[in-house]
Design a protein around this motif. Structure first.
Motif, PDB file in Angstrom:
ATOM      1  N   PHE A  79      13.680  20.039  -9.762  1.00 59.48           N
ATOM      2  CA  PHE A  79      12.598  19.399  -9.023  1.00 59.48           C
ATOM      3  C   PHE A  79      12.386  17.979  -9.546  1.00 59.48           C
ATOM      4  CE2 PHE A  79       8.207  18.357  -7.959  1.00 59.48           C
ATOM      5  CZ  PHE A  79       8.120  18.785  -6.649  1.00 59.48           C
ATOM      6  N   TYR A  80      12.738  16.999  -8.724  1.00 58.89           N
ATOM      7  CA  TYR A  80      12.547  15.594  -9.072  1.00 58.89           C
ATOM      8  C   TYR A  80      11.324  15.081  -8.314  1.00 58.89           C
ATOM      9  CZ  TYR A  80      17.351  15.601 -10.899  1.00 58.89           C
ATOM     10  OH  TYR A  80      18.492  15.872 -11.611  1.00 58.89           O
ATOM     11  N   PRO A  81      10.193  14.878  -8.995  1.00 57.14           N
ATOM     12  CA  PRO A  81       8.980  14.426  -8.303  1.00 57.14           C
ATOM     13  C   PRO A  81       9.183  13.176  -7.458  1.00 57.14           C
ATOM     14  CG  PRO A  81       8.447  15.093 -10.525  1.00 57.14           C
ATOM     15  CD  PRO A  81       9.945  15.109 -10.432  1.00 57.14           C
ATOM     16  N   SER A  82       9.893  12.186  -8.010  1.00 57.85           N
ATOM     17  CA  SER A  82      10.085  10.936  -7.277  1.00 57.85           C
ATOM     18  C   SER A  82      10.903  11.146  -6.006  1.00 57.85           C
ATOM     19  CB  SER A  82      10.775   9.900  -8.180  1.00 57.85           C
ATOM     20  OG  SER A  82      10.952   8.697  -7.487  1.00 57.85           O
ATOM     21  N   ARG A  83      11.939  11.961  -6.097  1.00 57.61           N
ATOM     22  CA  ARG A  83      12.780  12.232  -4.926  1.00 57.61           C
ATOM     23  C   ARG A  83      11.992  13.022  -3.877  1.00 57.61           C
ATOM     24  NH1 ARG A  83      18.621  14.136  -7.459  1.00 57.61           N
ATOM     25  NH2 ARG A  83      18.778  12.523  -9.074  1.00 57.61           N
ATOM     26  N   MET A  84      11.173  13.980  -4.367  1.00 64.75           N
ATOM     27  CA  MET A  84      10.391  14.780  -3.430  1.00 64.75           C
ATOM     28  C   MET A  84       9.367  13.899  -2.716  1.00 64.75           C
ATOM     29  SD  MET A  84      10.531  17.787  -2.261  1.00 64.75           S
ATOM     30  CE  MET A  84      11.566  18.543  -3.510  1.00 64.75           C
ATOM     31  N   VAL A 135       0.842  -1.198   0.000  1.00 63.36           N
ATOM     32  CA  VAL A 135       0.000   0.000   0.000  1.00 63.36           C
ATOM     33  C   VAL A 135       0.881   1.254   0.000  1.00 63.36           C
ATOM     34  CG1 VAL A 135      -1.692   1.360   1.303  1.00 63.36           C
ATOM     35  CG2 VAL A 135      -1.970  -1.117   1.113  1.00 63.36           C
ATOM     36  N   ILE A 136       1.935   1.237   0.810  1.00 62.40           N
ATOM     37  CA  ILE A 136       2.860   2.373   0.876  1.00 62.40           C
ATOM     38  C   ILE A 136       3.528   2.591  -0.488  1.00 62.40           C
ATOM     39  CG2 ILE A 136       4.991   3.243   1.945  1.00 62.40           C
ATOM     40  CD1 ILE A 136       4.102   1.536   4.446  1.00 62.40           C
ATOM     41  N   LYS A 137       3.870   1.490  -1.147  1.00 58.10           N
ATOM     42  CA  LYS A 137       4.482   1.573  -2.481  1.00 58.10           C
ATOM     43  C   LYS A 137       3.512   2.235  -3.464  1.00 58.10           C
ATOM     44  CE  LYS A 137       6.634  -1.401  -6.007  1.00 58.10           C
ATOM     45  NZ  LYS A 137       5.653  -1.363  -7.105  1.00 58.10           N
ATOM     46  N   ILE A 138       2.239   1.888  -3.364  1.00 59.11           N
ATOM     47  CA  ILE A 138       1.223   2.476  -4.240  1.00 59.11           C
ATOM     48  C   ILE A 138       1.086   3.980  -3.965  1.00 59.11           C
ATOM     49  CG2 ILE A 138      -1.262   2.535  -4.746  1.00 59.11           C
ATOM     50  CD1 ILE A 138      -1.245  -0.538  -4.233  1.00 59.11           C
ATOM     51  N   VAL A 139       1.083   4.360  -2.681  1.00 57.48           N
ATOM     52  CA  VAL A 139       1.010   5.778  -2.311  1.00 57.48           C
ATOM     53  C   VAL A 139       2.176   6.535  -2.929  1.00 57.48           C
ATOM     54  CG1 VAL A 139       1.160   7.436  -0.403  1.00 57.48           C
ATOM     55  CG2 VAL A 139      -0.274   5.409  -0.167  1.00 57.48           C
ATOM     56  N   LYS A 140       3.365   5.944  -2.835  1.00 56.17           N
ATOM     57  CA  LYS A 140       4.568   6.575  -3.401  1.00 56.17           C
ATOM     58  C   LYS A 140       4.433   6.756  -4.913  1.00 56.17           C
ATOM     59  CE  LYS A 140       9.140   7.416  -3.945  1.00 56.17           C
ATOM     60  NZ  LYS A 140       9.218   7.476  -5.399  1.00 56.17           N
ATOM     61  N   GLU A 141       3.994   5.731  -5.612  1.00 55.51           N
ATOM     62  CA  GLU A 141       3.865   5.799  -7.070  1.00 55.51           C
ATOM     63  C   GLU A 141       2.826   6.830  -7.499  1.00 55.51           C
ATOM     64  OE1 GLU A 141       5.107   1.107  -7.889  1.00 55.51           O
ATOM     65  OE2 GLU A 141       3.000   1.734  -8.007  1.00 55.51           O
ATOM     66  N   GLU A 142       1.706   6.899  -6.786  1.00 53.31           N
ATOM     67  CA  GLU A 142       0.663   7.873  -7.131  1.00 53.31           C
ATOM     68  C   GLU A 142       1.112   9.299  -6.803  1.00 53.31           C
ATOM     69  OE1 GLU A 142      -2.095   7.409  -8.842  1.00 53.31           O
ATOM     70  OE2 GLU A 142      -1.643   5.264  -9.022  1.00 53.31           O
ATOM     71  N   MET A 143       1.925   9.443  -5.756  1.00 56.36           N
ATOM     72  CA  MET A 143       2.447  10.765  -5.421  1.00 56.36           C
ATOM     73  C   MET A 143       3.441  11.231  -6.478  1.00 56.36           C
ATOM     74  SD  MET A 143       3.809  12.090  -1.708  1.00 56.36           S
ATOM     75  CE  MET A 143       2.225  11.915  -0.897  1.00 56.36           C
ATOM     76  N   ASP A 144       4.227  10.286  -7.009  1.00 60.96           N
ATOM     77  CA  ASP A 144       5.125  10.607  -8.126  1.00 60.96           C
ATOM     78  C   ASP A 144       4.326  11.172  -9.294  1.00 60.96           C
ATOM     79  OD1 ASP A 144       7.151   9.554  -6.620  1.00 60.96           O
ATOM     80  OD2 ASP A 144       7.513   7.804  -7.883  1.00 60.96           O
ATOM     81  N   LYS A 145       3.254  10.473  -9.640  1.00 58.07           N
ATOM     82  CA  LYS A 145       2.404  10.897 -10.770  1.00 58.07           C
ATOM     83  C   LYS A 145       1.806  12.273 -10.519  1.00 58.07           C
ATOM     84  CE  LYS A 145       0.786   6.237 -12.013  1.00 58.07           C
ATOM     85  NZ  LYS A 145      -0.433   5.390 -12.060  1.00 58.07           N
ATOM     86  N   LEU A 146       1.393  12.499  -9.289  1.00 55.36           N
ATOM     87  CA  LEU A 146       0.755  13.763  -8.905  1.00 55.36           C
ATOM     88  C   LEU A 146       1.666  14.946  -9.209  1.00 55.36           C
ATOM     89  CD1 LEU A 146      -1.937  14.470  -7.453  1.00 55.36           C
ATOM     90  CD2 LEU A 146      -0.631  14.616  -5.337  1.00 55.36           C
ATOM     91  N   MET A 147       2.962  14.777  -8.932  1.00 56.04           N
ATOM     92  CA  MET A 147       3.903  15.884  -9.110  1.00 56.04           C
ATOM     93  C   MET A 147       4.587  15.875 -10.471  1.00 56.04           C
ATOM     94  SD  MET A 147       5.549  16.412  -5.318  1.00 56.04           S
ATOM     95  CE  MET A 147       5.983  14.706  -4.995  1.00 56.04           C
ATOM     96  N   GLY A 148       4.238  14.897 -11.307  1.00 55.83           N
ATOM     97  CA  GLY A 148       4.767  14.931 -12.672  1.00 55.83           C
ATOM     98  C   GLY A 148       5.643  13.771 -13.077  1.00 55.83           C
ATOM     99  N   SER A 149       5.869  12.827 -12.197  1.00 56.92           N
ATOM    100  CA  SER A 149       6.672  11.618 -12.477  1.00 56.92           C
ATOM    101  C   SER A 149       8.131  11.919 -12.790  1.00 56.92           C
ATOM    102  CB  SER A 149       6.052  10.798 -13.609  1.00 56.92           C
ATOM    103  OG  SER A 149       4.817  10.257 -13.184  1.00 56.92           O
ATOM    104  N   ASP A 150       8.415  12.563 -13.918  1.00 55.33           N
ATOM    105  CA  ASP A 150       9.811  12.784 -14.324  1.00 55.33           C
ATOM    106  C   ASP A 150      10.224  14.235 -14.143  1.00 55.33           C
ATOM    107  OD1 ASP A 150      10.156  10.090 -15.222  1.00 55.33           O
ATOM    108  OD2 ASP A 150       8.983  10.611 -17.012  1.00 55.33           O
ATOM    109  N   VAL A 151      11.533  14.435 -13.980  1.00 53.62           N
ATOM    110  CA  VAL A 151      12.056  15.797 -13.889  1.00 53.62           C
ATOM    111  C   VAL A 151      11.891  16.470 -15.247  1.00 53.62           C
ATOM    112  CG1 VAL A 151      14.423  15.091 -14.476  1.00 53.62           C
ATOM    113  CG2 VAL A 151      14.041  17.217 -13.220  1.00 53.62           C
ATOM    114  N   THR A 152      11.517  17.751 -15.249  1.00 58.56           N
ATOM    115  CA  THR A 152      11.354  18.516 -16.487  1.00 58.56           C
ATOM    116  C   THR A 152      12.480  19.539 -16.582  1.00 58.56           C
ATOM    117  OG1 THR A 152       8.949  18.284 -16.344  1.00 58.56           O
ATOM    118  CG2 THR A 152       9.799  19.969 -17.832  1.00 58.56           C
ATOM    119  N   GLU A 153      13.257  19.453 -17.645  1.00 61.50           N
ATOM    120  CA  GLU A 153      14.388  20.363 -17.815  1.00 61.50           C
ATOM    121  C   GLU A 153      14.062  21.451 -18.823  1.00 61.50           C
ATOM    122  OE1 GLU A 153      18.102  18.423 -18.633  1.00 61.50           O
ATOM    123  OE2 GLU A 153      17.569  16.669 -17.432  1.00 61.50           O
TER     124      GLU A 153
END
Length: 448
Positions: A286-291, A75-93
């Protein structure tokens, strides 16, 4: 530290989930209620929270999760993955034009959001990547705005173009681009005027610049600590003039996280950078996954590695390792290590990047100025004392204490800590150096 309040609440929820060997659908629903409450209290946009909770719940109540070996962890892993998506998944340069063309970045935002300082921080970063930037002072209304840009430009070694406060911003911007062409500069930052609130005059001025100049990127600077107000500002600017991305300033002081978690989902525009301090070097991609990892208390080892690589000279690291091994580490080396640590940022920020450390540090007061006294003590030593050629006798300790403005007891305490540090560093010497892993930086504490 950033996101402390939200992080604490989410980690308490996860602790309950992990403590249960078996999860039921009701357990997940109860946990999601607590997560929802935590996000709303963190000033995350209501629609964003609703969508996020639904996405996590839909995935978490599946049979595969609830009947898995570690349902809480899943469940925690799912929360992390959805939070990544929320903030954009990948860093935008910001992808700049070829060096023979001029990339024009228009900086906009409300007064007090840190736009002028952020323009200088960005110029500094791109200058270090081989670009030839020019800062353009188009804020002709705010007292001392031009002077502020000139001071920051001087600090980072980037020229500032100005025509004073008697010209229209559009005319200044046009003249600046001609100046850049003539002087072979390939990156122009237009520092536009802000207002205390969004108004038509400001929007008309920005629209006029965009209509008459080939702006490559329009970048909005917002104050992370204003939460949903930052999201509303981003929405308005995007609707009125169109933006390509957002820079969140003062993120290091944002204990909630509402802006960081809402902006991408609400506006559709990525967060490009995060301002993490007042220094002109304190601007991070800003790295969504790291954040997301930081928010969930999982640390941010990747950013820690990058900070270390940028701060630590590889040749000096090898030289230092040899000194550790031979126990020839002296006070000059100690001072150098402290300088490198300062370059990496505050102690609290560095420790928060270690997995599991944020919760342990919750009630710990960290004195970021703790390094000043040891530095003063070392600086009060003679060259021979610093390199351990002369033993430090009681009379020398008194002279050093007087020179550093401290008590003799503090000198004794520091000398004892120094000896303990030497022993510890000798034991840890096998963990340092070597380019085989992590680009020359070998992680402490057993991280891979």
């Amino acid at each position: 530290m950033a996101f402390d309040s939200l992080s604490d609440k989410l980690q308490n929820v996860f602790k309950k989930l992990r403590s249960k060997g078996v999860l039921t659908e009701d357990d997940v629903k109860e946990a999601m209620k607590e997560v929802k409450r935590a996000l709303l209290e963190a000033d995350v946009n209501f629609k964003v929270v609703k969508s996020f909770i639904k996405a996590v719940s839909d995935r978490a109540v599946g049979e595969e999760v609830l009947k898995g070996l570690n349902p809480g962890h899943m469940v925690i892993k799912i929360v992390k993955e959805e939070m990544d998506k929320l903030m954009g998944s990948d860093v935008t340069e910001l992808k700049l034009l070829p060096s023979n063309e001029i990339t024009v970045i228009m900086m906009c935002g409300l007064q007090g959001a840190g736009k002028t300082t952020t323009a200088a921080k960005l110029a500094y970063q791109f200058k270090n990547k081989g670009k030839k930037p020019l800062l353009v002072a188009c804020d002709v209304y705010r007292p001392a705005a031009i002077k502020q840009l000139q001071i920051n430009g001087e600090k980072v070694g980037v020229p500032v173009f100005t025509m004073g406060d008697n010209h229209k911003p559009l005319d200044i911007a046009k003249a600046a681009i001609l100046h850049a062409e003539k002087n072979h500069m390939n990156l122009v930052f237009i520092d536009t005027a802000g207002r205390l609130h969004v108004d038509e005059d400001m929007m008309d001025e920005l629209a006029e610049i965009k209509e008459n100049i080939n702006v490559t990127y329009t970048v909005l600077t917002v104050d992370a600590m204003t939460g949903q107000d930052a999201v509303n500002v981003a929405t308005t600017f995007n609707d009125k003039i169109g933006i390509d991305g957002v820079i969140l300033t003062k993120l290091d002081g944002d204990t909630r996280g509402g802006a960081a978690l809402s902006i991408k989902a609400v506006t559709g525009k990525p967060i490009l950078y995060a301002g993490m301090g007042e220094k002109l070097t304190d601007l991070e991609p800003f790295y969504p996954s790291r954040m997301a990892s930081r928010i969930l208390g999982m640390g941010d080892v990747e950013s820690l590695i990058e900070k270390a690589q940028n701060a630590i000279d590889d040749e000096k690291a090898k030289e230092m390792e040899q000194k550790f091994r031979k126990a020839s580490f002296d006070f000059n080396d100690f001072m150098e290590q402290m300088d490198q640590l300062e370059k990496m940022g505050g102690i609290g920020d560095l420790l928060s990047m270690m997995p599991g450390m944020s919760s342990q540090m919750k009630n710990v007061q960290i004195d970021e100025d703790a390094g000043k006294k040891p530095k003063a003590i070392i600086q009060s030593m003679t060259p021979n004392e610093r390199c351990l050629k002369d033993p430090i006798s009681p009379s020398r300790k008194k002279r050093i204490a007087d020179g550093a403005g401290v008590q003799i007891a503090e000198v004794n305490r520091f000398l004892k800590q120094f000896e303990q540090s030497k022993k510890m560093m000798k034991q840890m010497s096998g963990m340092m150096g070597g380019k085989k892993r992590h680009g020359g930086f070998k992680l402490p504490f057993g991280f891979k």
